[in-house]
Scaffold this active site. Structure first.
Site, PDB file in Angstrom:
ATOM      1  N   LYS A   3      44.658 -38.413  12.931  1.00  0.00           N
ATOM      2  CA  LYS A   3      44.969 -39.008  11.634  1.00  0.00           C
ATOM      3  C   LYS A   3      45.201 -37.974  10.545  1.00  0.00           C
ATOM      4  CE  LYS A   3      41.203 -41.393  11.662  1.00  0.00           C
ATOM      5  NZ  LYS A   3      40.498 -40.834  12.819  1.00  0.00           N
ATOM      6  N   GLY A  49      41.021 -49.067  16.119  1.00  0.00           N
ATOM      7  CA  GLY A  49      41.784 -48.073  15.387  1.00  0.00           C
ATOM      8  C   GLY A  49      40.895 -47.189  14.544  1.00  0.00           C
ATOM      9  N   CYS A  50      41.489 -46.522  13.580  1.00  0.00           N
ATOM     10  CA  CYS A  50      40.750 -45.602  12.718  1.00  0.00           C
ATOM     11  C   CYS A  50      39.588 -46.302  12.024  1.00  0.00           C
ATOM     12  CB  CYS A  50      41.703 -45.016  11.675  1.00  0.00           C
ATOM     13  SG  CYS A  50      40.883 -43.999  10.437  1.00  0.00           S
ATOM     14  N   PHE A  51      38.422 -45.690  12.083  1.00  0.00           N
ATOM     15  CA  PHE A  51      37.252 -46.340  11.487  1.00  0.00           C
ATOM     16  C   PHE A  51      37.284 -46.359   9.966  1.00  0.00           C
ATOM     17  CE2 PHE A  51      34.927 -42.313  13.244  1.00  0.00           C
ATOM     18  CZ  PHE A  51      35.631 -41.472  12.393  1.00  0.00           C
TER      19      PHE A  51
END
Length: 215
Positions: A3, A49-51
């Protein structure tokens, strides 16, 4: 894609095109089966997905008392961002929710999770991020949670509310908190390119789609 690398790529795009419009919550039915209300706080662990985005959405849900970004599905020895990013640890980026079942039910949390917090039809990816650490997975903390999650996935599948099959899996494994710099990342980094492009639309979509649940 890592990310942080994705954020560098996004910077020029956002400058030229402006920010993304708010996402819309997918209109899905409430869970027919739910965990009975109990006294005291309960815990839920969800991955999708991204936390950063998951944390940001659930921090704004009434009845959720605390949200921790972390890793689930692997071992304690590999629960670090650098190792998880190799996609060889078995971990998924996840969030641990501490919630009051008198204010919000487990089934309602799952409704937010499936509707706006992530896309449950994407296999081993979400948005710009790909790999098994970004998979859609629920880590039930009790037998009741497991039964409710399984029933809700089946219910949504039968209702065909998504254009593609739900790929969310029920998994086991401990949860390990992520590094401090990942905690409350959305609120501490409101102009971060990744947050602007991918997570602010989710938060706006949650508030629009679930006004009675939003803080």
């Amino acid at each position: 894609m890592n990310k942080f690398i994705a954020s560098a790529v996004l910077t020029a795009t956002l400058s030229a095109c402006g920010t993304a419009q708010a996402e819309r919550a997918v209109p899905i039915p409430a869970a027919k089966m739910d965990v009975p209300k109990t006294a005291g706080l309960q815990t839920a662990v969800l991955a999708g997905g991204c936390f950063w985005g998951l944390e940001a959405v659930f921090e704004r849900v009434k009845g959720v008392k605390a949200v921790t970004a972390g890793y689930a599905g692997g071992t304690r020895s590999t629960a670090s961002y650098d190792q998880v990013a190799t996609e060889r640890t078995g971990h998924a980026e996840a969030v641990k929710l501490v919630y009051d079942p008198a204010q919000v039910s487990y089934g309602t949390l799952l409704r937010v999770y499936f509707s706006i917090a992530h896309n449950p039809t994407e296999l081993n990816r979400q948005g710009p991020d790909s790999g098994p650490s970004y998979r859609s997975a629920i880590f039930p903390q009790t037998a009741q949670q497991k039964a409710v999650a399984a029933a809700y996935i089946a219910q949504l599948g039968q209702a065909r509310v998504f254009p593609k099959p739900i790929v969310t899996k029920l998994e086991g494994g401990a949860f390990f908190p992520a590094e401090e710099y990942h905690q409350n990342f959305f609120d501490r980094n409101p102009t971060h390119p990744y947050i602007v492009r991918w997570d602010k639309p989710k938060v706006a979509g949650f508030k629009a789609g679930f006004p009675s649940l939003a803080r």
